[in-house]
Design a protein around this motif. Sequence first.
Motif, PDB file in Angstrom:
ATOM      1  N   SER A   1       0.826  -1.207   0.000  1.00 28.40           N
ATOM      2  CA  SER A   1       0.000   0.000   0.000  1.00 28.40           C
ATOM      3  C   SER A   1       0.863   1.261   0.000  1.00 28.40           C
ATOM      4  O   SER A   1       0.502   2.271  -0.620  1.00 28.40           O
ATOM      5  CB  SER A   1      -0.949   0.003   1.198  1.00 28.40           C
TER       6      SER A   1
ATOM      7  N   THR B   1      -2.233   6.211 -11.422  1.00 29.20           N
ATOM      8  CA  THR B   1      -2.139   5.521 -10.141  1.00 29.20           C
ATOM      9  C   THR B   1      -1.706   4.077 -10.349  1.00 29.20           C
ATOM     10  O   THR B   1      -1.783   3.539 -11.456  1.00 29.20           O
ATOM     11  CB  THR B   1      -3.496   5.538  -9.420  1.00 29.20           C
ATOM     12  N   LEU B   2      -1.236   3.453  -9.257  1.00 26.37           N
ATOM     13  CA  LEU B   2      -0.834   2.045  -9.293  1.00 26.37           C
ATOM     14  C   LEU B   2      -1.960   1.217  -8.687  1.00 26.37           C
ATOM     15  O   LEU B   2      -2.337   1.427  -7.532  1.00 26.37           O
ATOM     16  CB  LEU B   2       0.459   1.841  -8.507  1.00 26.37           C
ATOM     17  N   ASN B   3      -2.485   0.280  -9.468  1.00 25.39           N
ATOM     18  CA  ASN B   3      -3.627  -0.517  -9.055  1.00 25.39           C
ATOM     19  C   ASN B   3      -3.218  -1.986  -9.010  1.00 25.39           C
ATOM     20  O   ASN B   3      -3.211  -2.685 -10.031  1.00 25.39           O
ATOM     21  CB  ASN B   3      -4.788  -0.308 -10.037  1.00 25.39           C
TER      22      ASN B   3
ATOM     23  N   GLN C   1       1.920   1.828  -3.523  1.00 26.72           N
ATOM     24  CA  GLN C   1       0.803   2.404  -4.279  1.00 26.72           C
ATOM     25  C   GLN C   1       0.701   3.904  -4.040  1.00 26.72           C
ATOM     26  O   GLN C   1       0.437   4.680  -4.966  1.00 26.72           O
ATOM     27  CB  GLN C   1      -0.510   1.736  -3.873  1.00 26.72           C
TER      28      GLN C   1
END
Length: 265
Positions: free
Chosen positions: A200, A212-214, A203
Amino acid sequence: MGQDGFRVAEIDTTRPHPARIYDYLLGGKDNYEVDQRAGDELAAAAPEVRIGLQANRAFLQRAVRYVVGSGVRQILDIGTGLPTSPNVHEIAQEAAPDVRVAYVDNDPIVAAHANALLSSSGATSVVLGDLRDPQAVVDHPDVRRTIDFDEPVALLLVAVLHFLTDAEQPEQAVAALRDALPAGSFLVLSHATGDFADRSAAQAVYNNATATLNLRSRTEVERFFAGFELVEPGLAQVPFWRPDTTPPPRSREIGFYGGVARKTS
């Protein structure tokens, strides 16, 4: 004005871009201080990130050799990132000199650098395009100049889908691209995951980036292969997909899944 119609002023250098962060972490020079800071934060949050990106790059090379060895002579590489030697066309054309490659990325800097490095022959093309609009990619005249969609194509979606949110409908984007491919085509895909550690904090590094990083689970990544048949060994952490050398230390910590699949009908 660049050849794809973008203005230099449109290049956002105030926020990190995934392609430039990737370039920095791989030791490249085509990045800005904002990308370097983000890369350092990412490495602090996920210590395995550098070996993970290297393993992902090695997976790409093995996968390209596999699809070319299977007879494919056309590659559509979406989300190509900044040029890193050996590039996809170099890997492919070493195995079969007649392979054609169309590169697509949504960062104008990527397109500019790639155009500067690639020949103007019909064997390669570079397109400023976005995975979020797959039909525009397929219909782009420079893609059509290089890729004949009546013949098998290897579609490369390597380390790109995790930059699309669920709201941006990544499964539908992949399905639209799949439907444009004839039987005998391949999908080469890798995707970041949090299955092996809490990432997290990693992210969060991308919250101020241009995408964004998903992170997605194994089950969620497998859904992208709907309509394809995975080849052995199926979906695996990238160091363990058909390795040709001993996987590096800490490989089981690497949060990247990779797989190659064939469209049979």
